[in-house]
Write a protein that holds these residues in place. Structure first.
Motif, mmCIF file in Angstrom:
data_model
loop_
_atom_site.group_PDB
_atom_site.id
_atom_site.type_symbol
_atom_site.label_atom_id
_atom_site.label_comp_id
_atom_site.label_asym_id
_atom_site.label_seq_id
_atom_site.Cartn_x
_atom_site.Cartn_y
_atom_site.Cartn_z
ATOM 1 N N ALA A 164 -4.524 -4.200 -7.762
ATOM 2 C CA ALA A 164 -4.393 -3.827 -6.354
ATOM 3 C C ALA A 164 -2.920 -3.799 -5.937
ATOM 4 O O ALA A 164 -2.099 -4.577 -6.423
ATOM 5 N N ASN A 165 -2.597 -2.889 -5.019
ATOM 6 C CA ASN A 165 -1.258 -2.792 -4.423
ATOM 7 C C ASN A 165 -1.077 -3.761 -3.276
ATOM 8 O O ASN A 165 0.032 -4.157 -2.947
ATOM 9 N N SER A 166 -2.159 -4.038 -2.570
ATOM 10 C CA SER A 166 -2.112 -4.856 -1.356
ATOM 11 C C SER A 166 -3.497 -5.424 -1.130
ATOM 12 O O SER A 166 -4.495 -4.872 -1.629
ATOM 13 N N ALA A 167 -3.570 -6.523 -0.412
ATOM 14 C CA ALA A 167 -4.867 -7.116 -0.085
ATOM 15 C C ALA A 167 -4.753 -7.972 1.162
ATOM 16 O O ALA A 167 -3.688 -8.503 1.479
ATOM 17 N N VAL A 168 -5.879 -8.111 1.849
ATOM 18 C CA VAL A 168 -5.990 -8.969 3.029
ATOM 19 C C VAL A 168 -7.443 -9.387 3.103
ATOM 20 O O VAL A 168 -8.303 -8.696 2.547
ATOM 21 N N GLY A 203 -4.868 -3.143 9.653
ATOM 22 C CA GLY A 203 -3.647 -2.858 10.423
ATOM 23 C C GLY A 203 -2.470 -3.707 9.955
ATOM 24 O O GLY A 203 -1.332 -3.212 9.876
ATOM 25 N N HIS A 204 -2.713 -4.975 9.614
ATOM 26 C CA HIS A 204 -1.631 -5.831 9.073
ATOM 27 C C HIS A 204 -1.069 -5.224 7.783
ATOM 28 O O HIS A 204 0.136 -5.220 7.557
ATOM 29 N N VAL A 205 -1.984 -4.740 6.930
ATOM 30 C CA VAL A 205 -1.555 -4.134 5.658
ATOM 31 C C VAL A 205 -0.719 -2.888 5.937
ATOM 32 O O VAL A 205 0.350 -2.687 5.348
ATOM 33 N N LEU A 206 -1.198 -2.055 6.848
ATOM 34 C CA LEU A 206 -0.491 -0.794 7.138
ATOM 35 C C LEU A 206 0.889 -1.074 7.723
ATOM 36 O O LEU A 206 1.877 -0.427 7.345
ATOM 37 N N ALA A 262 0.850 -1.195 0.000
ATOM 38 C CA ALA A 262 0.000 0.000 0.000
ATOM 39 C C ALA A 262 0.887 1.248 0.000
ATOM 40 O O ALA A 262 2.000 1.235 0.524
ATOM 41 N N GLN A 263 0.392 2.315 -0.637
ATOM 42 C CA GLN A 263 1.130 3.589 -0.753
ATOM 43 C C GLN A 263 0.239 4.729 -0.267
ATOM 44 O O GLN A 263 -0.979 4.685 -0.464
ATOM 45 N N PRO A 264 0.836 5.764 0.319
ATOM 46 C CA PRO A 264 0.036 6.934 0.721
ATOM 47 C C PRO A 264 -0.740 7.450 -0.483
ATOM 48 O O PRO A 264 -0.198 7.519 -1.591
ATOM 49 N N GLY A 265 -1.993 7.792 -0.254
ATOM 50 C CA GLY A 265 -2.850 8.289 -1.332
ATOM 51 C C GLY A 265 -3.707 7.209 -1.962
ATOM 52 O O GLY A 265 -4.708 7.503 -2.614
ATOM 53 N N ASP A 266 -3.338 5.932 -1.789
ATOM 54 C CA ASP A 266 -4.150 4.830 -2.349
ATOM 55 C C ASP A 266 -5.583 4.881 -1.809
ATOM 56 O O ASP A 266 -5.808 5.237 -0.644
ATOM 57 N N PHE A 267 -6.513 4.472 -2.636
ATOM 58 C CA PHE A 267 -7.869 4.242 -2.152
ATOM 59 C C PHE A 267 -7.941 2.867 -1.469
ATOM 60 O O PHE A 267 -7.224 1.942 -1.858
ATOM 61 N N VAL A 268 -8.828 2.787 -0.466
ATOM 62 C CA VAL A 268 -9.053 1.524 0.253
ATOM 63 C C VAL A 268 -10.449 1.020 -0.092
ATOM 64 O O VAL A 268 -11.409 1.808 -0.054
ATOM 65 N N TYR A 269 -10.556 -0.264 -0.425
ATOM 66 C CA TYR A 269 -11.841 -0.848 -0.842
ATOM 67 C C TYR A 269 -12.205 -2.074 0.008
ATOM 68 O O TYR A 269 -11.328 -2.743 0.563
ATOM 69 N N LEU A 270 -13.497 -2.333 0.035
ATOM 70 C CA LEU A 270 -14.008 -3.583 0.608
ATOM 71 C C LEU A 270 -14.852 -4.290 -0.448
ATOM 72 O O LEU A 270 -15.542 -3.638 -1.237
ATOM 73 N N SER A 271 -14.824 -5.625 -0.425
ATOM 74 C CA SER A 271 -15.565 -6.402 -1.422
ATOM 75 C C SER A 271 -17.008 -6.682 -0.994
ATOM 76 O O SER A 271 -17.736 -7.372 -1.710
ATOM 77 N N GLY A 272 -17.416 -6.166 0.171
ATOM 78 C CA GLY A 272 -18.781 -6.422 0.614
ATOM 79 C C GLY A 272 -19.005 -5.813 1.989
ATOM 80 O O GLY A 272 -18.115 -5.176 2.554
ATOM 81 N N ARG A 273 -20.192 -6.056 2.509
ATOM 82 C CA ARG A 273 -20.552 -5.482 3.816
ATOM 83 C C ARG A 273 -19.853 -6.236 4.939
ATOM 84 O O ARG A 273 -19.580 -7.432 4.815
ATOM 85 N N CYS A 290 -10.231 -6.737 1.714
ATOM 86 C CA CYS A 290 -9.918 -5.323 1.851
ATOM 87 C C CYS A 290 -8.647 -5.104 1.028
ATOM 88 O O CYS A 290 -7.656 -5.806 1.232
ATOM 89 N N PHE A 291 -8.702 -4.183 0.065
ATOM 90 C CA PHE A 291 -7.530 -3.990 -0.800
ATOM 91 C C PHE A 291 -7.323 -2.524 -1.108
ATOM 92 O O PHE A 291 -8.210 -1.692 -0.908
ATOM 93 N N THR A 292 -6.139 -2.209 -1.568
ATOM 94 C CA THR A 292 -5.794 -0.821 -1.898
ATOM 95 C C THR A 292 -5.329 -0.754 -3.352
ATOM 96 O O THR A 292 -4.731 -1.705 -3.866
ATOM 97 N N THR A 293 -5.648 0.386 -3.998
ATOM 98 C CA THR A 293 -5.117 0.621 -5.352
ATOM 99 C C THR A 293 -4.751 2.091 -5.458
ATOM 100 O O THR A 293 -5.307 2.940 -4.737
ATOM 101 N N PRO A 294 -3.830 2.429 -6.377
ATOM 102 C CA PRO A 294 -3.591 3.835 -6.656
ATOM 103 C C PRO A 294 -4.896 4.477 -7.122
ATOM 104 O O PRO A 294 -5.703 3.823 -7.794
ATOM 105 N N LYS A 295 -5.063 5.753 -6.755
ATOM 106 C CA LYS A 295 -6.293 6.492 -7.104
ATOM 107 C C LYS A 295 -6.660 6.364 -8.575
ATOM 108 O O LYS A 295 -7.822 6.254 -8.936
ATOM 109 N N ASN A 296 -5.628 6.451 -9.437
ATOM 110 C CA ASN A 296 -5.913 6.522 -10.876
ATOM 111 C C ASN A 296 -6.410 5.188 -11.443
ATOM 112 O O ASN A 296 -6.677 5.079 -12.626
#
Lengths: 319, 319
Positions: A198-202, A213-216, A147-158, A260-266
């Motif tokens: 994605a940059n990272s996932a858990v 927290g593990h990702v961070l 994960a990188q600063p500025g990345d968006f954080v996503y969830l695949s569901g509720r 839960c995963f992160t990607t660059p904004k773009n």
């Protein structure tokens, strides 16, 4: 027919084997053809009665869950699952229970084209240990680090539904929350589609705060700003418990098995399109920050208390 | 440091990882580089307290055994072991016990160049579930099926020692028998060297009659004539129990984890040379027959009684 022949008969389903399985159940080990150019991914998770499931739960939901939690780890690595081994420890041999367990296990295995290739059965306190192997291209591996600063954080569901089901008898009886707890759906299609995006996932097994927290931590001590209003709660949980407790359960409770995963904004558009293509609802919940630690914008929660309060919520609450 | 951090610290030994392990412990799953042109072999075995080991046994011997029984299955497939995952279920977190278990596990893992790549720890009744993965060339796979009438039958070492150790307090106290029971030595070098030489192989975990029986069944309903005088017994077992009971334990008792394999007669010299090269004593114990069933020439044992008497001898005798 002795009990072990019975068990062999229930779990020996050669019709489920793919061409990848050269030798399945019945020898000292299984033999698998590997795909040139791919890496192997291996995960393992054990479920113990009264710790990770209730003996009163339907046997099929236990069989489903034993495989599902492992497929969820495979998804979080960006891999495609291929095979599973199952070790069942049984306090008694109950043919109905075994058939139910096998139904739940094989229904999910069939949907994900996973072959049961081996394992064992032993006498002892009820538990199921599952190992799953998958395959991934090197550039498709999803790590916690990345994960990188500025990345968006996503969830695949509720999230927070499983914890809400565990929180009260009414929660357990609610069909949507019950399904979240007892029939978690591993996001393997999404996981393998996110490779290269994605940059990272858990996967969220211990609670969003703990798993994010593990990702961070793995990404070098970053932080995240999440928006309280963007966190996808279960309507039933909010209706049953109120918004704030439902939010606390979403952050601190585990067992939802969403990614839960992160990607660059773009790459936001690409993420949305991937979700559309797979029919998978995705939620953007916040952004990675350089400053360490999680903040929930738009709430006044004490996050340390939320995390601490729900650690091991599932084991301790019913054991 | 909480208990799970402690456990992570004890089992997280990156120095043991080979170049084959791309990602080890610490993510949602492990990632392994596979070798082009080889097949993967996967085995899994669970040890439950008071069923497969005694809680009074040294923790290091339990750690050793949990891995050894799996390496033995890998050997019986003709493969070279590469990685292991370990799921430990613990009724309490005892740092001394965990360090002992880890010592036994890693000492054996190190000798066989096996990397611990993942697993989990859960609370519950003491048990260890291990999965081991290995590699083999297609033509080197040893199956149970494949024995032919006229083949010689071999053992990789003495048998009946583990059962003799379980049969009495004196047996358990005898250092040689105790070692056979608590520190079984998996024959992985021999197993992989037998690829292309042996027709069939199995490891002796349930007893020679039972395990050789698997080979005979899998090979199309063949039989075997074994010579009572050729069966390699433990001197201590004969001295302690007498020859006939020691012979019965060798045939019916399990847990010795020697390899039993068959080869065409004309490869006898090659088998001897393989044993010499590896410093591995090998015993020729008889011959495969077209007529089904086992006979022990030179004895008057009732084989059905011997088999039935010792089925599950280890679990039931101490549970």
């Amino acid at each position: 027919m002795d009990e072990f022949e019975l068990i062999d008969q229930i779990f020996h389903r050669p019709e489920g084997l793919s061409s990848q399985v050269a030798i399945g159940i019945g020898d000292d080990g299984a033999v698998i053809n590997v795909t040139a150019g791919k890496q192997a991914v291996v995960v393992m998770d054990t479920l113990v009665a009264d710790v990770h499931f209730l003996e009163s739960q339907s046997a099929s939901s236990i069989g489903h869950r034993a495989l599902a939690v492992n497929l969820s780890d495979i998804a979080a690595m960006g891999a495609v699952p291929r095979w599973a081994t199952l070790s069942l420890t049984l306090s008694e041999v109950n043919e109905n229970w075994l058939n139910g367990f096998a139904d739940g296990f094989f229904e999910l295995a069939g949907r994900h084209e996973v072959a049961l290739i081996g394992g064992d059965t032993t006498a002892g306190p009820l538990a199921a240990c599952v190992t799953v192997g998958g395959e991934v291209e090197t550039e498709g591996v999803l790590r916690r680090a990345g994960a990188q600063p500025g990345d968006f954080v996503y969830l695949s569901g509720r999230i927070g539904g499983a914890a809400a089901a565990l929180s009260s008898a009414e929660g357990y009886a609610d069909p949507v929350l019950h399904r979240a707890l007892c029939w978690p759906q591993p996001r393997t299609e999404l996981g393998s589609a996110l490779g290269g995006i994605a940059n990272s996932a858990v996967d969220v097994s211990d609670g969003l705060l703990a798993d994010l927290g593990h990702v961070l931590n793995a990404s070098g001590g970053l932080g995240a700003d999440l928006e309280a209003d963007s966190l996808p709660l279960f309507e039933s949980a909010v209706a049953l418990l109120g918004r704030r407790p439902a939010l606390e359960l979403a952050l601190g409770g585990g067992d939802d098995y969403e990614l839960c995963f992160t990607t660059p904004k773009n790459r936001h558009q690409e993420v949305l399109e991937t979700g559309h293509r797979l029919g998978q609802e995705l939620f953007r919940i916040g952004q990675i920050t350089e400053r360490g630690g999680c903040r929930i914008l738009g709430s006044e929660l004490d996050l340390d208390a939320v995390s601490a309060g729900y650690q091991h919520a599932w084991p301790r609450s019913k054991a």
